[in-house]
Scaffold this active site. Structure first.
Site, mmCIF file in Angstrom:
data_model
loop_
_atom_site.group_PDB
_atom_site.id
_atom_site.type_symbol
_atom_site.label_atom_id
_atom_site.label_comp_id
_atom_site.label_asym_id
_atom_site.label_seq_id
_atom_site.Cartn_x
_atom_site.Cartn_y
_atom_site.Cartn_z
ATOM 1 N N LEU A 8 74.560 -19.087 -26.518
ATOM 2 C CA LEU A 8 75.128 -17.798 -25.844
ATOM 3 C C LEU A 8 74.437 -16.826 -27.532
ATOM 4 C CD1 LEU A 8 77.793 -17.415 -23.601
ATOM 5 C CD2 LEU A 8 75.551 -18.128 -23.287
ATOM 6 N N GLY A 9 74.334 -17.283 -28.237
ATOM 7 C CA GLY A 9 73.141 -16.781 -29.015
ATOM 8 C C GLY A 9 72.312 -15.615 -29.423
ATOM 9 N N GLY A 12 69.795 -16.710 -26.635
ATOM 10 C CA GLY A 12 70.678 -17.302 -24.848
ATOM 11 C C GLY A 12 71.264 -16.270 -24.061
ATOM 12 N N ASP A 30 79.779 -21.981 -25.360
ATOM 13 C CA ASP A 30 79.256 -21.788 -26.636
ATOM 14 C C ASP A 30 80.603 -22.392 -27.295
ATOM 15 O OD1 ASP A 30 76.985 -19.522 -28.292
ATOM 16 O OD2 ASP A 30 79.141 -20.458 -29.006
ATOM 17 N N SER A 112 59.936 -18.041 -25.654
ATOM 18 C CA SER A 112 59.418 -17.381 -27.070
ATOM 19 C C SER A 112 59.756 -15.736 -26.415
ATOM 20 C CB SER A 112 57.859 -17.241 -27.125
ATOM 21 O OG SER A 112 57.328 -16.613 -28.038
ATOM 22 N N LYS A 162 54.722 -24.904 -28.419
ATOM 23 C CA LYS A 162 55.354 -24.014 -28.676
ATOM 24 C C LYS A 162 55.340 -24.026 -30.296
ATOM 25 C CE LYS A 162 58.467 -20.257 -29.100
ATOM 26 N NZ LYS A 162 59.502 -20.216 -30.243
ATOM 27 N N GLU A 169 52.152 -17.858 -35.723
ATOM 28 C CA GLU A 169 52.427 -16.621 -35.970
ATOM 29 C C GLU A 169 52.614 -16.721 -37.087
ATOM 30 O OE1 GLU A 169 57.411 -15.992 -35.954
ATOM 31 O OE2 GLU A 169 56.488 -16.362 -33.965
#
Length: 289
Positions: A8-9, A12, A30, A112, A162, A169
């Site tokens: 849950l950063g 997340g 988490d 992303s 990705k 990028e």
């Protein structure tokens, strides 16, 4: 749908909130007890009904390896595990085979969107069994903007896509950085925020990154508070190595990676631009001068 979410950063937490806003039920875990909704992976899996869906959003490498091994011993045949982190695609191919031997379906989900995904949606690149993709499609539809998710191929294809996305990028960031470095070094007292905004009005180089550049320059016109130190999180290196293995001339991406290495020995304006943009789109930490 009901889904378990591990990690849950920055991303997340945004994914969990976006799913809830779209009517899905999320059970979040988490390692930080201050944000975790359950006390353990065991409790998370126990809160779900078969066929379970558990989405993992933890750093690539050992954290992902450990988490998926723990979950493999807790879930059942027919359940679905999703890795939405930036894992190396060959690791994802191996994990899919190992989990498949247990009857567990695995999706490598290139994700992303950074810290902006909560509001504008996440771009999702799925690799793995088609039936698993179709089973979780309501979740993908909720997370992504319109036309923002796809099944791109078999196991490994999601994270391969990705990886290349992030390599591109690197090159885009470097090109913008060098351009603004030239503007900054000119004899003219140019307003870089104004130019970033101007170029987004019909110019062939208009982009979301230029919108973020405008924000960054509005906050700090010369980026004086930043150090031109730019990390690389792995995908750029993997992209360059893949290009070498396949004989693909990816010189721009390779050079942009090497410039990041050089940034750790200097404090150039170009590197400050990249540091500022990475902070804007992904909340990546910066080093202050």
């Amino acid at each position: 749908m009901k889904i378990g979410l591990v990690g849950l950063g920055r991303m997340g937490a945004g994914m969990g909130e976006r799913l809830r806003r779209k009517g899905h039920e999320v059970v979040g875990y988490d390692r930080n007890p201050e944000v975790s909704e359950v006390r353990s992976l065991e409790e998370l899996v126990g809160a779900l009904s078969p066929p379970r869906v558990v989405w993992v959003m933890v750093p690539a490498g050992e954290p992902t390896e450990w988490t998926l091994k723990q979950l493999a011993d807790l879930v059942s045949s027919g359940d679905i595990l999703i890795d939405g982190g930036n894992s190396y695609y060959k690791d994802s191919m191996r994990r899919a085979k190992e989990l498949g031997a247990r009857g567990v379906r695995f999706l490598d989900m290139g994700t992303s969107g950074g810290i902006w995904g909560l509001e504008v949606g996440f771009c999702l690149m799925a690799g793995g069994p088609r039936d698993a993709f179709e089973a979780v499609e309501p979740i993908l539809r909720a997370l992504a903007p319109e036309n923002g998710y796809a099944h791109v191929g078999p196991s490994g294809a999601g994270h391969f896509t990705k990886m290349v996305h992030n390599g591109i990028e690197y090159g885009l960031l470097q090109a913008y950085a060098e351009g603004f470095d030239l503007l900054h070094a000119s004899e003219f007292d140019l307003d870089l925020r104004q130019i970033a905004a101007l170029w987004n009005q019909g110019s062939v180089v208009r982009s979301w990154l230029l919108e973020l550049a405008e924000r960054a320059f509005a906050r700090s016109p010369k980026l004086e508070s930043l150090r031109g130190y730019v990390d690389d999180s792995g995908e750029g290196r993997w992209t360059v190595l893949e290009a070498v293995e396949r004989g693909i001339p990816a010189g721009v991406i390779a050079q942009s990676l090497f410039r990041r290495f050089a940034s750790r020995e200097e404090n150039s304006f170009a590197m400050r631009v990249i540091a500022a943009l990475r902070n804007e789109f992904g909340g990546h930490p910066v080093k202050r001068s």
